[in-house]
Design an enzyme around this catalytic site. Structure first.
Site, mmCIF file in Angstrom:
data_model
loop_
_atom_site.group_PDB
_atom_site.id
_atom_site.type_symbol
_atom_site.label_atom_id
_atom_site.label_comp_id
_atom_site.label_asym_id
_atom_site.label_seq_id
_atom_site.Cartn_x
_atom_site.Cartn_y
_atom_site.Cartn_z
ATOM 1 N N LYS A 1 50.071 40.159 -121.922
ATOM 2 C CA LYS A 1 50.584 39.097 -122.781
ATOM 3 C C LYS A 1 51.535 39.199 -123.966
ATOM 4 C CE LYS A 1 49.121 34.401 -124.822
ATOM 5 N NZ LYS A 1 48.201 33.557 -124.954
ATOM 6 N N LYS B 1 52.935 37.480 -118.708
ATOM 7 C CA LYS B 1 53.497 36.380 -119.370
ATOM 8 C C LYS B 1 54.202 36.752 -120.688
ATOM 9 C CE LYS B 1 51.648 32.576 -121.991
ATOM 10 N NZ LYS B 1 50.422 32.096 -122.824
#
Ligand code: PBG
Length: 335
Positions: free
Chosen positions: A205, A258
């Protein structure tokens, strides 16, 4: 007379014509990647402080729903053929330790119970597992001064995971990028008899500007600093492989990259190397960009949505978290 290219003649034009298979009737046959409603996970925001749905201004078409509409919204998603949703909660009260993340009667636990009793096995309910929606400072961990403390946060994440599983969550999805979080959560779940609850880890992330609209949506803007001390530096990709490797060792069942579109190289490398069930999150900013351009008449929304999701799949994602899930279900259903 047509001139041949000098080398490897028989593979060249005019024997090889790439355009032969680009005729409409052949295109579906030779298409390498497909997009299916079964690939999608729909994010849903449940807000304990509202009585009516509230549209998120930076994400036109997306809403925060009050608790008593959670089950209806989930039913609607299930009826559209979307296999899963991921839940984010906005609590009535926030405090230093995010203590409303794990109570039996806190927003997510209530929402999960309501949704599961409505949809049963028709829908996979994933719970985002992070503290940032619940802490008064908006960070994903316990803070001391301006420092975000790693290890004290782990116990809380474990406790929160158990409370979500008890409420009926099918999958928990830790998104706080604390070191050791997957191990802590796996241990807590196993100790409480939730050995079969999978963990979808937000493994790679990035510290991204594309989360901007989400922070309005989830009311999780932070009061100091940024998330760079725990989220990944956008310049790094070998580091993403190490992050993912660690999460797999710690027991992650599904790994996530992400954001999605600006990080397709990461999706590709992660899938190639680990061959794990891989999710990619088309985040709020990616949604907002397409929406804003479409509203200005600068992009064909439908085509841009399908193309962006197809690209994420082509890069290697098995599933995509996207705010366009319902739109895509409608588009694909009408084709
Ligand atoms: C919370 C969390 C965030 C998102 C998902 N879970 C925000 C953040 O890290 O700041 C972002 C999702 C999106 O932008 O759509 N840890």
């Amino acid at each position: 007379m047509i001139k041949y290219f000098p080398s490897n003649e028989k593979h060249m034009f005019p024997i090889t014509r790439m355009r032969r298979l680009r005729q409409d009737k052949f295109r579906p046959l030779v298409r390498e990647t497909g997009l299916d409603v079964m690939d999608l996970i729909c994010p849903v925001f449940i807000d304990e402080t509202i009585a009516e749905p509230v549209e998120i201004s930076s994400m036109p078409g997306c809403f925060r729903y009050p608790l008593d509409l959670a089950a209806d919204e989930a039913r609607c998603i299930a009826d559209m053929g979307i296999p899963a949703l991921i839940l984010f909660g906005i609590p009535k009260e926030k405090d230093e330790t995010g203590s409303h993340a794990w109570g039996e009667d806190d927003v997510i636990q209530k929402a999960v119970r309501a949704i599961k009793s409505e949809t049963g096995d028709d829908l996979v309910v994933i719970t985002d597992l992070c503290l940032c929606e619940y802490t008064s400072h908006g960070h994903c961990g316990i803070a001391r001064g301006k420092k975000i403390l790693n290890d004290p946060t782990l116990d809380i994440l474990g406790k929160t995971a158990v409370s979500q599983a008890k409420a009926g969550a099918d999958i928990v999805a830790p998104s706080g990028m604390m070191d050791g979080m997957v191990h802590a959560i796996r241990t807590a779940l196993d100790d409480n008899d939730f050995r079969h609850t999978p963990i979808m880890s937000y493994a790679a992330k990035y510290c991204s500007a594309f989360y901007g609209p989400f922070r309005e949506a989830a009311g999780s803007g932070f009061t100091f600093g940024d998330r760079a001390s725990y989220q990944m530096d956008p310049g790094n990709s070998d580091e993403a492989l190490r992050e993912v490797a660690l999460d797999i060792e710690e027991g992650a069942d599904i790994i996530m990259v992400k954001p999605a579109l600006p990080y397709l190289d990461i999706v590709y490398r992660v899938k190639k190397k680990f061959k794990m069930p891989t999710a990619a999150y088309q985040v709020s900013g990616e949604y907002a960009m397409i929406k804003a351009a479409a509203q200005n008449g600068w992009l064909d929304e439908r085509k841009a949505v399908l193309e962006s999701l197809l690209s994420i799949k082509r890069a290697g994602a098995d599933m995509v978290l996207t705010y366009f899930a319902k739109d895509v279900a409608i588009i694909l259903g009408s084709e």
